[in-house]
Write a protein that holds these residues in place. Sequence first.
Motif, PDB file in Angstrom:
ATOM      1  N   PHE A 153     -50.062  -3.182  -1.497  1.00  0.00           N
ATOM      2  CA  PHE A 153     -50.220  -2.459  -0.235  1.00  0.00           C
ATOM      3  C   PHE A 153     -49.393  -3.043   0.897  1.00  0.00           C
ATOM      4  O   PHE A 153     -49.198  -2.401   1.921  1.00  0.00           O
ATOM      5  N   ALA A 154     -48.911  -4.267   0.734  1.00  0.00           N
ATOM      6  CA  ALA A 154     -48.137  -4.904   1.800  1.00  0.00           C
ATOM      7  C   ALA A 154     -46.847  -4.158   2.095  1.00  0.00           C
ATOM      8  O   ALA A 154     -46.299  -4.261   3.196  1.00  0.00           O
ATOM      9  N   THR A 155     -46.338  -3.385   1.121  1.00  0.00           N
ATOM     10  CA  THR A 155     -45.109  -2.617   1.341  1.00  0.00           C
ATOM     11  C   THR A 155     -45.347  -1.105   1.373  1.00  0.00           C
ATOM     12  O   THR A 155     -44.403  -0.333   1.448  1.00  0.00           O
ATOM     13  N   GLY A 156     -46.606  -0.712   1.336  1.00  0.00           N
ATOM     14  CA  GLY A 156     -46.906   0.718   1.415  1.00  0.00           C
ATOM     15  C   GLY A 156     -48.313   1.004   0.960  1.00  0.00           C
ATOM     16  O   GLY A 156     -48.762   0.462  -0.060  1.00  0.00           O
ATOM     17  N   VAL A 157     -49.008   1.852   1.708  1.00  0.00           N
ATOM     18  CA  VAL A 157     -50.385   2.182   1.349  1.00  0.00           C
ATOM     19  C   VAL A 157     -50.753   3.545   1.935  1.00  0.00           C
ATOM     20  O   VAL A 157     -50.283   3.921   3.013  1.00  0.00           O
ATOM     21  N   CYS A 158     -51.592   4.267   1.209  1.00  0.00           N
ATOM     22  CA  CYS A 158     -52.011   5.601   1.624  1.00  0.00           C
ATOM     23  C   CYS A 158     -53.517   5.638   1.837  1.00  0.00           C
ATOM     24  O   CYS A 158     -54.282   5.263   0.956  1.00  0.00           O
ATOM     25  N   PHE A 159     -53.929   6.101   3.015  1.00  0.00           N
ATOM     26  CA  PHE A 159     -55.352   6.259   3.341  1.00  0.00           C
ATOM     27  C   PHE A 159     -55.772   7.731   3.342  1.00  0.00           C
ATOM     28  O   PHE A 159     -56.929   8.039   3.625  1.00  0.00           O
ATOM     29  N   ALA A 160     -54.868   8.628   3.042  1.00  0.00           N
ATOM     30  CA  ALA A 160     -55.115  10.068   3.164  1.00  0.00           C
ATOM     31  C   ALA A 160     -56.164  10.556   2.177  1.00  0.00           C
ATOM     32  O   ALA A 160     -56.369   9.972   1.109  1.00  0.00           O
ATOM     33  N   SER A 161     -56.805  11.658   2.539  1.00  0.00           N
ATOM     34  CA  SER A 161     -57.831  12.263   1.694  1.00  0.00           C
ATOM     35  C   SER A 161     -57.653  13.778   1.689  1.00  0.00           C
ATOM     36  O   SER A 161     -57.693  14.427   2.741  1.00  0.00           O
ATOM     37  N   ALA A 162     -57.446  14.334   0.508  1.00  0.00           N
ATOM     38  CA  ALA A 162     -57.304  15.782   0.373  1.00  0.00           C
ATOM     39  C   ALA A 162     -58.527  16.481   0.947  1.00  0.00           C
ATOM     40  O   ALA A 162     -59.658  16.071   0.710  1.00  0.00           O
ATOM     41  N   GLY A 163     -58.282  17.539   1.719  1.00  0.00           N
ATOM     42  CA  GLY A 163     -59.367  18.328   2.272  1.00  0.00           C
ATOM     43  C   GLY A 163     -59.829  17.912   3.650  1.00  0.00           C
ATOM     44  O   GLY A 163     -60.676  18.570   4.252  1.00  0.00           O
ATOM     45  N   THR A 164     -59.278  16.820   4.182  1.00  0.00           N
ATOM     46  CA  THR A 164     -59.721  16.357   5.493  1.00  0.00           C
ATOM     47  C   THR A 164     -58.938  17.033   6.607  1.00  0.00           C
ATOM     48  O   THR A 164     -57.999  17.793   6.366  1.00  0.00           O
TER      49      THR A 164
END
Length: 350
Positions: free
Chosen positions: A102-113
């Motif tokens: 995650f230090a070079t990229g991370v996703c917190f997104a959630s489908a449907g939000t």
Amino acid sequence: MGKPWILSTLMLVIVLVLVARARAEVPAIIVFGDSSVDSGNNNRISTVLKSNFRPYGRDFYGRRATGRFSNGRIPPDFISEAFGLKPTVPAYLDPMFSISDFATGVCFASAGTGYDNATSKVLNVIPLWREVEYYKDYQNKLRAYVGNDKASEIISESLYLVSLGTNDFLENYYVFPTRRSQFNVKQYQDFLVGLSENFIRDLYSLGVRKMSLTGVPPMGCLPLERATNIMDSHNCVSEYNNVALEFNGKLGGLVTRLNDELPGMQILFADAYDIVYQIIKEPSQYGFEVAEKACCATGTFEMSYLCNEHNPFTCPDANKYVFWDAFHPTEKTNRIVSGHLIPTLLSTFS
């Protein structure tokens, strides 16, 4: 006959130079939003809105269904690669990855939000405020992993991609009466823009300084909306597209204002509406054959569990289709749209 070839070669050289410069400038790609950018967080929550099964991911690395709502990669993956980082951005809730990834990229997104908390409740997905809480948790882990100084550098120098809003209209406002009884559509747009401002200010207070904010696509042209537009011969729903344009205009105004008001903040409004609309209206110009229906199942209303490997109608070649399921683009469309935005992202944040 030689000029197009020369121009395309020059563009390639320019992009390669920008990529080379970008390698040292953006240490990570960090993602907030909905299914347009979710790389698999919904796999780990109790919701019916999932895509961690075939045929989703059939054109992804290893033919794996990761939870991305596509047959392959999604825009953050292409953007990460263009900045000289890894070719995929992992989901924060995916147990296969850790803070070292995650230090070079991370996703917190959630489908449907959506921006609106009420939108996330429709299908029991992660609300935007919870995505921010996960980001705070990520910051703590990052500081423990690389130290305070390095973590602060990563936090401030990373590029934050934000993409959501469509579900607020199509999944919430136009489906359920609650928000329509409180707001007309222009007032609801303003309500969402206010929520977007609060979100951006929250991230700013947490050290975020580089952000790409994407508006909503021509949502009246999604296969699901066209399939139900019986009275208008299954054309795009112009009302929804006009709402999208108005909302995007207001978001663009917000970006301009916050760039002036927040010292050191650099926000790019990465509006993808026009390129997506062009692809839908002139698919053959981009190498597509079908724009009104999706590849998966009948291509009219199926997504998530209705788009499964047992459906006999799924197309054999997704590259011929603009849309993968009734709501989401194919990897090829994602690649084209990302390619349209990447030169501006590279020149702005490199």
